[in-house]
Design a protein around this motif. Structure first.
Motif, PDB file in Angstrom:
ATOM      1  N   VAL A  81      30.237  37.275  39.546  1.00  0.00           N
ATOM      2  CA  VAL A  81      30.944  37.328  40.828  1.00  0.00           C
ATOM      3  C   VAL A  81      30.462  38.481  41.703  1.00  0.00           C
ATOM      4  O   VAL A  81      30.228  38.316  42.898  1.00  0.00           O
ATOM      5  CB  VAL A  81      32.471  37.430  40.593  1.00  0.00           C
ATOM      6  CG1 VAL A  81      33.227  37.563  41.900  1.00  0.00           C
ATOM      7  CG2 VAL A  81      32.949  36.231  39.789  1.00  0.00           C
ATOM      8  N   LEU A  82      30.303  39.659  41.116  1.00  0.00           N
ATOM      9  CA  LEU A  82      29.997  40.868  41.894  1.00  0.00           C
ATOM     10  C   LEU A  82      28.536  41.288  41.840  1.00  0.00           C
ATOM     11  O   LEU A  82      28.121  42.162  42.590  1.00  0.00           O
ATOM     12  CB  LEU A  82      30.862  42.031  41.405  1.00  0.00           C
ATOM     13  CG  LEU A  82      32.378  41.817  41.447  1.00  0.00           C
ATOM     14  CD1 LEU A  82      33.095  43.046  40.926  1.00  0.00           C
ATOM     15  CD2 LEU A  82      32.840  41.453  42.847  1.00  0.00           C
ATOM     16  N   GLY A  83      27.765  40.699  40.956  1.00  0.00           N
ATOM     17  CA  GLY A  83      26.376  41.102  40.782  1.00  0.00           C
ATOM     18  C   GLY A  83      26.264  42.144  39.676  1.00  0.00           C
ATOM     19  O   GLY A  83      27.230  42.836  39.344  1.00  0.00           O
ATOM     20  N   SER A  84      25.086  42.288  39.145  1.00  0.00           N
ATOM     21  CA  SER A  84      24.891  43.186  38.006  1.00  0.00           C
ATOM     22  C   SER A  84      25.062  44.655  38.353  1.00  0.00           C
ATOM     23  O   SER A  84      25.316  45.474  37.489  1.00  0.00           O
ATOM     24  CB  SER A  84      23.514  42.957  37.382  1.00  0.00           C
ATOM     25  OG  SER A  84      22.508  43.191  38.351  1.00  0.00           O
ATOM     26  N   GLY A  85      24.952  45.029  39.611  1.00  0.00           N
ATOM     27  CA  GLY A  85      25.087  46.429  40.002  1.00  0.00           C
ATOM     28  C   GLY A  85      26.499  46.870  40.325  1.00  0.00           C
ATOM     29  O   GLY A  85      26.699  47.974  40.833  1.00  0.00           O
ATOM     30  N   TYR A  86      27.489  46.050  39.992  1.00  0.00           N
ATOM     31  CA  TYR A  86      28.871  46.401  40.366  1.00  0.00           C
ATOM     32  C   TYR A  86      29.340  47.717  39.757  1.00  0.00           C
ATOM     33  O   TYR A  86      30.193  48.393  40.319  1.00  0.00           O
ATOM     34  CB  TYR A  86      29.844  45.265  40.017  1.00  0.00           C
ATOM     35  CG  TYR A  86      30.188  45.170  38.558  1.00  0.00           C
ATOM     36  CD1 TYR A  86      31.293  45.842  38.027  1.00  0.00           C
ATOM     37  CD2 TYR A  86      29.419  44.401  37.683  1.00  0.00           C
ATOM     38  CE1 TYR A  86      31.604  45.751  36.688  1.00  0.00           C
ATOM     39  CE2 TYR A  86      29.722  44.311  36.347  1.00  0.00           C
ATOM     40  CZ  TYR A  86      30.816  44.981  35.848  1.00  0.00           C
ATOM     41  OH  TYR A  86      31.122  44.888  34.519  1.00  0.00           O
TER      42      TYR A  86
END
Length: 187
Positions: free
Chosen positions: A173-178
């Motif tokens: 949902v937020l991307g791997s860098g969240y």
């Protein structure tokens, strides 16, 4: 106390935002805010489309979502097969009135409710069409996974809803860098 409120101004503001441990949030998110959003350990209330928007991914976790009358919790305005999600995770949905988990503001609405407690305020069908003359369910994804409570998945769920075999991950949902912008102590 944090209040998040939509005033309907025509603005398009990319953002990465998080609200953690807030006692009261309302009208989340603004349909003109773009980007990724996290609401953790928060209280969110309303009754008609009070979690809504068009171009954002939203992760709501460990929160209380309270309906204050009959209506719809979410209205996803996703209009294409993009990467945006609304996920309600490990939360409690409770309140008054007869409510639906969501309805499709646009044809590609995508909302997942997972590992949450769903109260009796949610009707047996769980999900609704936009209107009887304009259903907007052609490409929707309304999914549920491992919920409990009297409003959880049952045999009367809307035909366009899905019971999922696994949860959706926060990184989807937020991307791997969240982790660079989300305070993980609230997750």
């Amino acid at each position: 106390m944090l209040w998040v409120q939509n005033h309907g101004y025509p603005r398009h503001t990319p953002c990465k935002c998080g609200a953690y441990g807030q006692p009261r949030d309302r009208n989340i998110p603004d349909p003109f805010i773009q980007g990724t959003q996290v609401y953790a350990k928060s209280y969110i209330s309303g009754y008609v489309d009070f979690i809504f928007g068009q171009t954002a991914s939203i992760w709501i976790t460990k929160s209380v979502i309270e309906t204050t009358g009959s209506g719809y919790v979410t209205a996803s305005g996703r209009s294409s097969n993009d990467a945006y999600y609304y996920v309600i995770d490990q939360s409690t949905i409770q309140g008054s009135g007869s409510s639906y988990l969501g309805r499709p503001w646009r044809n590609y609405a995508r909302v997942i409710v997972q590992k949450s407690t769903i109260g009796s305020n949610i009707v047996k069908a769980g999900w609704s069409v936009w209107s009887s003359s304009d259903t907007r369910t052609d490409h929707v994804t309304f999914g549920e996974y491992s919920n409990t409570g009297s409003g959880a998945w049952n045999s009367a769920r809307a035909s366009f809803a899905k019971q999922l075999s696994s949860a959706v991950s926060i990184s989807t949902v937020l991307g791997s860098g969240y982790t660079s912008w989300v305070d993980s102590t609230y997750l």
